[in-house]
Write a protein that holds these residues in place. Structure first.
Motif, PDB file in Angstrom:
ATOM      1  N   ASP A 171      -8.659  -3.159 -10.212  1.00 30.70           N
ATOM      2  CA  ASP A 171      -7.769  -3.490 -11.191  1.00 30.70           C
ATOM      3  C   ASP A 171      -6.492  -4.264 -10.476  1.00 30.70           C
ATOM      4  O   ASP A 171      -5.910  -3.282  -9.808  1.00 30.70           O
ATOM      5  CB  ASP A 171      -7.214  -2.375 -11.959  1.00 30.70           C
ATOM      6  CG  ASP A 171      -6.285  -2.895 -13.287  1.00 30.70           C
ATOM      7  OD1 ASP A 171      -5.662  -3.999 -12.926  1.00 30.70           O
ATOM      8  OD2 ASP A 171      -6.146  -2.373 -14.275  1.00 30.70           O
ATOM      9  N   PRO A 172      -6.520  -5.462 -10.502  1.00 34.16           N
ATOM     10  CA  PRO A 172      -5.710  -6.111  -9.379  1.00 34.16           C
ATOM     11  C   PRO A 172      -4.235  -5.789  -9.718  1.00 34.16           C
ATOM     12  O   PRO A 172      -3.286  -5.714  -8.742  1.00 34.16           O
ATOM     13  CB  PRO A 172      -5.945  -7.673  -9.584  1.00 34.16           C
ATOM     14  CG  PRO A 172      -7.492  -7.533 -10.043  1.00 34.16           C
ATOM     15  CD  PRO A 172      -7.599  -6.378 -10.859  1.00 34.16           C
ATOM     16  N   ARG A 173      -3.892  -5.640 -11.043  1.00 32.73           N
ATOM     17  CA  ARG A 173      -2.612  -5.298 -11.249  1.00 32.73           C
ATOM     18  C   ARG A 173      -1.999  -4.035 -11.004  1.00 32.73           C
ATOM     19  O   ARG A 173      -1.017  -4.032 -10.347  1.00 32.73           O
ATOM     20  CB  ARG A 173      -2.311  -5.421 -12.789  1.00 32.73           C
ATOM     21  CG  ARG A 173      -0.918  -5.078 -13.464  1.00 32.73           C
ATOM     22  CD  ARG A 173      -0.910  -5.602 -14.810  1.00 32.73           C
ATOM     23  NE  ARG A 173       0.589  -4.998 -15.546  1.00 32.73           N
ATOM     24  CZ  ARG A 173       1.621  -5.163 -14.755  1.00 32.73           C
ATOM     25  NH1 ARG A 173       1.834  -6.225 -14.344  1.00 32.73           N
ATOM     26  NH2 ARG A 173       2.804  -4.503 -15.329  1.00 32.73           N
TER      27      ARG A 173
ATOM     28  N   PRO B  32     -10.189  -3.173  -1.109  1.00 28.34           N
ATOM     29  CA  PRO B  32     -11.685  -3.935  -1.337  1.00 28.34           C
ATOM     30  C   PRO B  32     -11.530  -5.406  -1.303  1.00 28.34           C
ATOM     31  O   PRO B  32     -10.427  -5.957  -1.902  1.00 28.34           O
ATOM     32  CB  PRO B  32     -12.158  -3.485  -2.720  1.00 28.34           C
ATOM     33  CG  PRO B  32     -11.315  -2.199  -3.186  1.00 28.34           C
ATOM     34  CD  PRO B  32     -10.045  -2.305  -2.613  1.00 28.34           C
ATOM     35  N   PRO B  33     -12.383  -5.944  -0.600  1.00 31.53           N
ATOM     36  CA  PRO B  33     -12.438  -7.547  -0.528  1.00 31.53           C
ATOM     37  C   PRO B  33     -12.384  -8.300  -1.833  1.00 31.53           C
ATOM     38  O   PRO B  33     -11.723  -9.267  -1.972  1.00 31.53           O
ATOM     39  CB  PRO B  33     -13.550  -7.733   0.176  1.00 31.53           C
ATOM     40  CG  PRO B  33     -13.933  -6.494   0.995  1.00 31.53           C
ATOM     41  CD  PRO B  33     -13.664  -5.532  -0.042  1.00 31.53           C
TER      42      PRO B  33
ATOM     43  N   GLY C  25      -6.809 -11.391  -6.152  1.00 35.06           N
ATOM     44  CA  GLY C  25      -6.076 -10.876  -7.398  1.00 35.06           C
ATOM     45  C   GLY C  25      -4.834 -10.274  -6.951  1.00 35.06           C
ATOM     46  O   GLY C  25      -3.702 -10.333  -7.615  1.00 35.06           O
ATOM     47  N   VAL C  26      -4.757  -9.205  -6.064  1.00 35.52           N
ATOM     48  CA  VAL C  26      -3.673  -8.585  -5.538  1.00 35.52           C
ATOM     49  C   VAL C  26      -2.295  -9.538  -5.063  1.00 35.52           C
ATOM     50  O   VAL C  26      -1.312  -9.300  -5.339  1.00 35.52           O
ATOM     51  CB  VAL C  26      -4.139  -7.556  -4.445  1.00 35.52           C
ATOM     52  CG1 VAL C  26      -2.637  -6.701  -3.985  1.00 35.52           C
ATOM     53  CG2 VAL C  26      -4.740  -6.230  -5.179  1.00 35.52           C
TER      54      VAL C  26
ATOM     55  N   CYS D   8      -0.983   2.869   0.979  1.00 33.87           N
ATOM     56  CA  CYS D   8      -1.498   2.024   1.982  1.00 33.87           C
ATOM     57  C   CYS D   8      -2.999   1.482   1.716  1.00 33.87           C
ATOM     58  O   CYS D   8      -3.570   1.057   2.587  1.00 33.87           O
ATOM     59  CB  CYS D   8      -1.335   3.117   3.186  1.00 33.87           C
ATOM     60  SG  CYS D   8       0.164   3.623   3.545  1.00 33.87           S
ATOM     61  N   GLY D   9      -3.331   2.101   0.578  1.00 35.24           N
ATOM     62  CA  GLY D   9      -4.878   1.646   0.203  1.00 35.24           C
ATOM     63  C   GLY D   9      -5.403   1.742  -1.313  1.00 35.24           C
ATOM     64  O   GLY D   9      -4.545   2.704  -1.903  1.00 35.24           O
ATOM     65  N   TRP D  10      -6.202   1.215  -1.578  1.00 36.16           N
ATOM     66  CA  TRP D  10      -6.735   1.337  -3.026  1.00 36.16           C
ATOM     67  C   TRP D  10      -8.417   1.435  -2.731  1.00 36.16           C
ATOM     68  O   TRP D  10      -9.061   0.466  -2.172  1.00 36.16           O
ATOM     69  CB  TRP D  10      -6.459   0.182  -3.721  1.00 36.16           C
ATOM     70  CG  TRP D  10      -7.013   0.201  -5.038  1.00 36.16           C
ATOM     71  CD1 TRP D  10      -8.450  -0.249  -5.373  1.00 36.16           C
ATOM     72  CD2 TRP D  10      -6.313   0.589  -6.400  1.00 36.16           C
ATOM     73  NE1 TRP D  10      -8.362  -0.315  -6.992  1.00 36.16           N
ATOM     74  CE2 TRP D  10      -7.424   0.316  -7.257  1.00 36.16           C
ATOM     75  CE3 TRP D  10      -5.240   0.893  -6.638  1.00 36.16           C
ATOM     76  CZ2 TRP D  10      -7.217   0.641  -8.786  1.00 36.16           C
ATOM     77  CZ3 TRP D  10      -4.957   1.025  -8.196  1.00 36.16           C
ATOM     78  CH2 TRP D  10      -5.941   0.989  -9.096  1.00 36.16           C
TER      79      TRP D  10
END
Length: 255
Positions: free
Chosen positions: A111-113, A151-152, A157-158, A124-126
């Motif tokens: 989920d980019p948002r 994730p690539p 989106g992020v 620091c990460g998702w």
């Protein structure tokens, strides 16, 4: 051997225990688990007091059943024992209380948002919950080297979300700067959740004067409700008034 201390925070007990067990099989990892935000905060505080701070926090994005896309609600100490502290709020609270702890958000889906919100809160990460153990270990070790892991498929989106957030913040900051010093004090009281009467007592003004100031604040910010004004203020980085002590002079210098 330098061991990495990891705390898994997830209110799904089976998942938390399974992940903790898998990580514990690594020779350089010490791992514990917590089932709620408040429980995680207690673990972190106790570890810090004992001089054995955690290195990495793995936090469930849906901790406490937070609604997708919701804005972080800090301070996290407001959560209760049932775990009603959402994952992103916990990230923000830990960043403030123990900035040396790296946090990684574990998510059911990309989920980019929400990933952007997590990064803004200090993550620091998702990482996807169904990623391989080797991938998760790579992320854990990477964030300890000050790397940021996404994730690539989420990168574009992020970046768009962060760019939009910065644009909104810049506009919000410009609007807040248009307020007088007294109006900014009123806004900070609104952010703190004070009603008109409480603001009047705090600023030593009449309720009528406070009402005028509040109307001016809404007008200058271009919003139609206190809730919208508070949301805009937070985007601009405006914090709540310090209710623990007087920060406003009794005189009329700020009027």
């Amino acid at each position: 051997m330098v061991r990495i201390r990891v705390l898994v925070v997830d209110d799904h007990r089976i998942f938390a225990e399974s992940l903790a067990a898998a990580l514990a099989a690594e020779p350089d990892v010490d791992v514990s688990a917590a089932g709620s935000g408040p429980a995680a905060l207690r673990c972190l505080e106790r570890a810090a007091t004992e001089g054995r701070r955690y290195d990495v926090l793995l936090v469930d994005a849906d901790l406490g059943g937070n609604l997708p896309g919701a804005r972080p609600a800090v301070p996290v100490q407001a959560g209760n024992e049932e775990g009603l502290v959402d994952g992103i709020s916990l990230v923000a609270g830990v960043r403030s209380a123990q900035p040396g702890v790296r946090t990684v958000v574990l998510a059911e889906k990309d989920d980019p948002r929400r990933a952007a919100l997590a990064l803004q809160a200090g993550a620091c990460g998702w990482v996807a919950k169904d990623c391989s153990l080797s991938r998760l270990l790579t992320v854990i070790r990477g964030v300890l080297r000050d790397e940021t892991h996404l994730p690539p498929a989420l990168l574009t989106g992020v970046l768009k979300e962060l760019t939009a957030a910065r644009r909104h913040r810049t506009e919000s900051e410009r609007l807040v700067e248009s307020l007088t010093p007294r109006e900014r004090e009123v806004l900070r009281c609104m952010v703190a959740g004070l009603g008109r009467k409480a603001v009047a007592e705090r600023l030593f003004l009449s309720p009528h004067t406070v009402r005028t100031h509040m109307q001016n604040v809404l007008g200058k910010l271009g919003v139609h409700s206190t809730l919208a004004a508070v949301a805009l203020a937070r985007r601009a980085g405006v914090g709540p008034a310090d209710l623990a002590g007087d920060v406003v002079e009794r005189g009329g210098q700020l009027a």
